[in-house]
Scaffold this active site. Structure first.
Site, PDB file in Angstrom:
ATOM      1  N   ASP A 357       0.852  -1.228  -0.164  1.00  0.00           N
ATOM      2  CA  ASP A 357       0.004  -0.132  -0.002  1.00  0.00           C
ATOM      3  C   ASP A 357       0.811   1.282  -0.019  1.00  0.00           C
ATOM      4  O   ASP A 357       1.963   1.222   0.413  1.00  0.00           O
ATOM      5  CB  ASP A 357      -0.931   0.032   1.284  1.00  0.00           C
ATOM      6  CG  ASP A 357      -0.063  -0.154   2.482  1.00  0.00           C
ATOM      7  OD1 ASP A 357       0.962  -0.646   2.456  1.00  0.00           O
ATOM      8  OD2 ASP A 357      -0.415   0.787   3.458  1.00  0.00           O
ATOM      9  N   GLU A 358       0.177   2.399  -0.490  1.00  0.00           N
ATOM     10  CA  GLU A 358       0.780   3.735  -0.556  1.00  0.00           C
ATOM     11  C   GLU A 358       2.143   3.630  -0.825  1.00  0.00           C
ATOM     12  O   GLU A 358       3.307   4.440  -0.262  1.00  0.00           O
ATOM     13  CB  GLU A 358       0.647   4.422   1.039  1.00  0.00           C
ATOM     14  CG  GLU A 358      -0.506   4.546   1.456  1.00  0.00           C
ATOM     15  CD  GLU A 358      -0.854   4.918   2.743  1.00  0.00           C
ATOM     16  OE1 GLU A 358      -1.755   5.590   3.030  1.00  0.00           O
ATOM     17  OE2 GLU A 358      -0.174   4.785   3.576  1.00  0.00           O
ATOM     18  N   ALA A 359       2.646   3.019  -2.032  1.00  0.00           N
ATOM     19  CA  ALA A 359       3.877   2.903  -2.496  1.00  0.00           C
ATOM     20  C   ALA A 359       4.103   4.180  -3.489  1.00  0.00           C
ATOM     21  O   ALA A 359       4.254   4.045  -4.742  1.00  0.00           O
ATOM     22  CB  ALA A 359       4.100   1.910  -3.363  1.00  0.00           C
TER      23      ALA A 359
END
Length: 553
Positions: A357-359
């Protein structure tokens, strides 16, 4: 996780639309019949009349709601000479020992766990012929002579024992002797879960929680039939698991926490202790190593994992999306191999969670390249991949279990990517952030918790249906393997704060997982309110939401 922007096989359990609600309505119609202290004493000699009676709950007045409830008769009264009868299987004996450990302090009774047949006491037994009960279902029968739990598998016995606990007065949960008549209401409960995956996630990366604190949370989860503990072990602010081949992860990466406070980590022996303790409660541990983002603590420990190659300090702030492993370096995959190999060897469950996530600092092309390689590493070490739902944009297929954390405001295009992955065989765990993220504040008055996904009172947390949540983008009910309630700990530093945010919303998530989404709030709310005394007896300082008519003390 979730601060800069709103998030936009055989696991399947049998479905029985409408049956569970019918059983609960039947319970409501007959509540009180033959179920309360004062009539029909029996059991193994009854209880002394000098003790003031304490009413037992109506049969089925438990959380999660059972599938089928048939009240009848006065039920079984636990007496000082009662025994717990088990067969000669070690797994059955273990459930009997667990139940005895719960009941002995408050009742003051010896409650020996006795192998062999008998027509009295509490009886726990396996019946392999009861295929209808599946892996976790049970049949509970309470009569004047005995109360019994029958299951096909030991996990079913354990789930039935949690229902037994809730049928006794809340004082049974206390750790000192109480004065009470311990009466089980009479009748029969037949129960199986709606979903086979019913999880809770504990973030120990932002603030570290000790082995004892994790065990306490495991015991609380077990009471409500949760069967998966997702441990979020790494993030920008801390690395919490020892990896022998990478010692700096704990000497450097575990040294601090959000705000620069004290850090911590689990040795391998401590991690195995947590895994074994969860297993004794028939709960799997799913460890998460967040990648390729949320990796500042790893990069601070091993700067060669970044593309710039120079050391950064462990991050102690709240911002996210800035860190990334360097996708183009072979050193990165050597690191991932080391971590996955050692973690897989300590984890008996089938899944490893790889984050994803949230890369935001990783290009879409690099993200897909990285996730493709990491998926192969996980498979090489005998595990299945679980990841946050962003993996849907990296070619997720039938080998992946995706965890959806969107909200009501998540863009349709993002939800469609998830639906497209489902068409390729990806299965889903649902964790909608504005429903079941337990660190979201209840109201604007709260001094702890976050609010980026909204403020979520207890009734709103309950008001959703897993079977229909993504139906508008074409995700069928069959693609949903279950639900999970994450709790992130940016603002939570101890068990009291953790429990204040988790309870009582966690009970609603447990009900969605076990009982399904078809039971309305108006029916659930009285059963939730009845749990107040039990949570008090367990020392859980829960949020007394104004949306619930709690009993007056």
């Amino acid at each position: 996780m979730r601060l800069l922007r709103p998030r936009p096989g055989p696991l399947r359990a049998p479905r029985r639309p409408g049956r569970r609600l019918l059983g609960v309505l039947l319970l409501t119609a007959v509540a009180g019949t033959g179920c309360f202290g004062g009539g029909g004493d029996s059991g193994s000699g009854g209880e002394s009349p000098r003790r003031p009676p304490v009413s037992s709950a109506p049969l089925g007045n438990v959380v999660p709601a059972p599938a089928s409830v048939r009240p009848s008769g006065p039920g079984y009264t636990l007496a000082p000479a009662a025994v717990i009868r088990v067969d000669d299987r070690p797994a059955v004996r273990a459930v009997g020992d667990y139940l005895a450990a719960v009941l002995r302090p408050s009742t003051g009774y010896r409650l020996p766990v006795t192998p062999g047949a008998g027509a009295d006491g509490i009886q726990l037994r396996l019946d392999p012929a009861r295929r209808d009960l599946g892996a976790e279902g049970y049949l509970l029968t309470s009569s004047q002579a005995t109360v019994s739990v029958v299951a096909r598998e030991p996990a079913g016995l354990f789930r039935g024992v949690q229902t037994l606990r809730q049928l006794l007065p809340p004082a049974v949960e206390k750790d000192t002797r109480q004065t009470a008549v311990w009466r089980f209401p009479g009748g029969t409960i037949t129960d199986t879960p709606r979903y086979a995956y019913r999880g809770a996630m504990l973030d120990v990366a932002r603030h570290f929680f000790t082995v004892a604190q994790v065990k306490r949370y495991i015991d609380q989860l077990a009471l409500y039939k949760i069967n998966k503990l997702h441990l979020h072990l790494t993030d920008d602010q801390g690395w919490r698991i020892a990896i022998d081949s990478r010692p700096k992860l704990t000497t450097v990466g575990a040294a601090t926490a959000v705000g620069g406070g004290k850090g911590g980590f689990y040795t391998k022996a401590q991690y195995r202790e947590i895994v074994a303790y969860a297993a004794s409660r028939h709960m799997d541990v799913i460890p998460e190593i967040g990648m390729p983002g949320h990796t500042a603590a790893a990069i601070a420990s091993y700067p060669e994992l970044s593309c710039h190659g120079f050391p950064d300090p462990v991050h102690t702030g709240l911002d996210t999306g800035f860190s990334s492993l360097c996708v183009g370096k072979e050193e990165t995959y050597d690191f991932v191999e080391d971590v996955i190999r050692e973690l897989a060897a300590m984890t008996p469950g089938e899944y490893l969670h790889i984050g994803g996530d949230e890369a935001d600092s990783t290009s879409k092309k690099d993200y897909r390249t990285f996730m493709d390689r990491v998926r192969k590493i996980v498979a090489k070490h005998g595990k299945k991949v679980m990841a946050w739902h962003e993996i849907a944009g990296a070619g997720a297929d039938g080998d992946v279990l995706a965890q959806y954390w969107g909200t009501d405001r998540t863009e349709k295009a993002e939800r469609k990517r998830v639906a497209d992955a489902v068409k390729k065989g990806t299965k889903l765990i649902l964790s909608p952030a504005d429903r079941v993220y337990l660190d979201m504040q209840y109201t604007y008055r709260d001094s702890i918790g976050l609010s980026w996904a909204g403020r979520v009172e207890v009734d709103r947390s309950y008001d959703w249906d897993p079977a229909r949540y993504l139906k508008d983008v074409g995700v069928p009910d069959e693609a949903v393997l279950g639900v999970e309630a994450p709790i992130w700990t940016e603002t939570l530093v101890n068990s009291a704060q953790l429990e204040q945010m988790a309870f009582p919303r966690l009970l609603g998530v447990a009900e969605k997982g076990w009982s399904g989404g078809g039971i309305p709030w108006a029916e659930y709310e009285p059963r939730l309110a009845a749990q107040a005394g039990r949570m008090d007896a367990l020392g859980i300082a829960f949020h007394r939401s104004p949306t619930v008519a709690w009993p007056k003390n």
